[in-house]
Design a protein around this motif. Structure first.
Motif, PDB file in Angstrom:
ATOM      1  N   ILE A  85       0.841  -1.207   0.000  1.00  0.00           N
ATOM      2  CA  ILE A  85       0.000   0.000   0.000  1.00  0.00           C
ATOM      3  C   ILE A  85       0.874   1.253   0.000  1.00  0.00           C
ATOM      4  O   ILE A  85       0.615   2.202  -0.754  1.00  0.00           O
ATOM      5  N   ILE A  86       1.925   1.248   0.815  1.00  0.00           N
ATOM      6  CA  ILE A  86       2.816   2.410   0.898  1.00  0.00           C
ATOM      7  C   ILE A  86       3.494   2.663  -0.451  1.00  0.00           C
ATOM      8  O   ILE A  86       3.598   3.807  -0.901  1.00  0.00           O
ATOM      9  N   LEU A  87       3.946   1.610  -1.108  1.00  0.00           N
ATOM     10  CA  LEU A  87       4.599   1.780  -2.411  1.00  0.00           C
ATOM     11  C   LEU A  87       3.626   2.321  -3.459  1.00  0.00           C
ATOM     12  O   LEU A  87       3.993   3.198  -4.254  1.00  0.00           O
ATOM     13  N   GLU A  88       2.396   1.827  -3.455  1.00  0.00           N
ATOM     14  CA  GLU A  88       1.387   2.354  -4.384  1.00  0.00           C
ATOM     15  C   GLU A  88       1.127   3.837  -4.110  1.00  0.00           C
ATOM     16  O   GLU A  88       1.039   4.640  -5.048  1.00  0.00           O
ATOM     17  N   MET A  89       1.009   4.174  -2.832  1.00  0.00           N
ATOM     18  CA  MET A  89       0.754   5.572  -2.469  1.00  0.00           C
ATOM     19  C   MET A  89       1.940   6.457  -2.821  1.00  0.00           C
ATOM     20  O   MET A  89       1.768   7.616  -3.207  1.00  0.00           O
ATOM     21  N   SER A  90       3.142   5.920  -2.680  1.00  0.00           N
ATOM     22  CA  SER A  90       4.347   6.671  -3.027  1.00  0.00           C
ATOM     23  C   SER A  90       4.368   6.977  -4.523  1.00  0.00           C
ATOM     24  O   SER A  90       4.645   8.112  -4.930  1.00  0.00           O
ATOM     25  N   GLU A  91       4.056   5.985  -5.337  1.00  0.00           N
ATOM     26  CA  GLU A  91       4.056   6.168  -6.796  1.00  0.00           C
ATOM     27  C   GLU A  91       3.005   7.182  -7.250  1.00  0.00           C
ATOM     28  O   GLU A  91       3.239   7.940  -8.193  1.00  0.00           O
ATOM     29  N   SER A  92       1.869   7.220  -6.560  1.00  0.00           N
ATOM     30  CA  SER A  92       0.799   8.140  -6.959  1.00  0.00           C
ATOM     31  C   SER A  92       0.989   9.547  -6.401  1.00  0.00           C
ATOM     32  O   SER A  92       0.286  10.467  -6.798  1.00  0.00           O
ATOM     33  N   GLY A  93       1.933   9.702  -5.455  1.00  0.00           N
ATOM     34  CA  GLY A  93       2.144  10.999  -4.818  1.00  0.00           C
ATOM     35  C   GLY A  93       1.309  11.206  -3.569  1.00  0.00           C
ATOM     36  O   GLY A  93       1.462  12.188  -2.854  1.00  0.00           O
ATOM     37  N   GLU A  94       0.391  10.276  -3.306  1.00  0.00           N
ATOM     38  CA  GLU A  94      -0.496  10.396  -2.153  1.00  0.00           C
ATOM     39  C   GLU A  94       0.265  10.300  -0.827  1.00  0.00           C
ATOM     40  O   GLU A  94      -0.055  10.988   0.134  1.00  0.00           O
ATOM     41  N   LEU A  95       1.311   9.456  -0.771  1.00  0.00           N
ATOM     42  CA  LEU A  95       2.074   9.290   0.468  1.00  0.00           C
ATOM     43  C   LEU A  95       2.751  10.595   0.865  1.00  0.00           C
ATOM     44  O   LEU A  95       2.646  11.032   2.010  1.00  0.00           O
ATOM     45  N   ALA A  96       3.438  11.230  -0.075  1.00  0.00           N
ATOM     46  CA  ALA A  96       4.130  12.486   0.226  1.00  0.00           C
ATOM     47  C   ALA A  96       3.144  13.536   0.726  1.00  0.00           C
ATOM     48  O   ALA A  96       3.427  14.271   1.684  1.00  0.00           O
ATOM     49  N   LYS A  97       1.986  13.597   0.108  1.00  0.00           N
ATOM     50  CA  LYS A  97       0.961  14.563   0.515  1.00  0.00           C
ATOM     51  C   LYS A  97       0.527  14.310   1.965  1.00  0.00           C
ATOM     52  O   LYS A  97       0.464  15.234   2.774  1.00  0.00           O
ATOM     53  N   MET A  98       0.245  13.037   2.291  1.00  0.00           N
ATOM     54  CA  MET A  98      -0.190  12.694   3.652  1.00  0.00           C
ATOM     55  C   MET A  98       0.899  12.964   4.683  1.00  0.00           C
ATOM     56  O   MET A  98       0.634  13.496   5.758  1.00  0.00           O
ATOM     57  N   VAL A  99       2.126  12.599   4.347  1.00  0.00           N
ATOM     58  CA  VAL A  99       3.252  12.765   5.267  1.00  0.00           C
ATOM     59  C   VAL A  99       3.507  14.251   5.519  1.00  0.00           C
ATOM     60  O   VAL A  99       3.674  14.675   6.660  1.00  0.00           O
ATOM     61  N   LYS A 100       3.522  15.036   4.474  1.00  0.00           N
ATOM     62  CA  LYS A 100       3.778  16.479   4.633  1.00  0.00           C
ATOM     63  C   LYS A 100       2.655  17.149   5.433  1.00  0.00           C
ATOM     64  O   LYS A 100       2.913  18.010   6.271  1.00  0.00           O
ATOM     65  N   GLU A 101       1.427  16.749   5.202  1.00  0.00           N
ATOM     66  CA  GLU A 101       0.297  17.299   5.944  1.00  0.00           C
ATOM     67  C   GLU A 101       0.394  16.955   7.441  1.00  0.00           C
ATOM     68  O   GLU A 101       0.189  17.812   8.299  1.00  0.00           O
TER      69      GLU A 101
END
Length: 108
Positions: A85-101
């Motif tokens: 799940i983390i790798l998929e989110m990383s590829e889509s940019g969603e992980l960076a958005k969540m982490v930065k928020e």
């Protein structure tokens, strides 16, 4: 303090926390290594717990999260998921958005 209280305390104190095998500098499984790389690419600090150091925590967290495998990433106290799940989110940019928020909210 029982194990659920310990987990809740860790989640309350750390906006971004990864329960993993090993440490970010020395991951002890490939899934933990890939997850750490994805998290580090976000450019924010995160906490980690080496679940190999604490059998009670390792077993208790599986029950707490209803998630049987590691690593487990929590952001703002919520389980995000494991490696795939983390790798998929990383590829889509969603992980960076969540982490930065989460990091921004923690600073406020």
């Amino acid at each position: 303090m029982d194990i659920n209280e310990t987990i809740k305390s860790q989640l309350d104190e750390n906006p971004i926390i990864l329960y993993m095998k090993g440490s970010p500098q020395a991951p002890q499984c490939g899934f933990s290594a890939k997850t750490v790389q994805a998290l580090m690419a976000c450019g924010e600090r995160f906490a980690f717990v080496n679940i190999l150091d604490n059998q009670e925590l390792r077993e208790g967290l599986k029950v707490y999260s209803s998630w049987p495998t590691y690593p487990q990433l929590y952001i703002s106290g919520e389980l995000v998921g494991g490696c795939d799940i983390i790798l998929e989110m990383s590829e889509s940019g969603e992980l960076a958005k969540m982490v930065k928020e989460a990091a921004k909210q923690a600073e406020a």
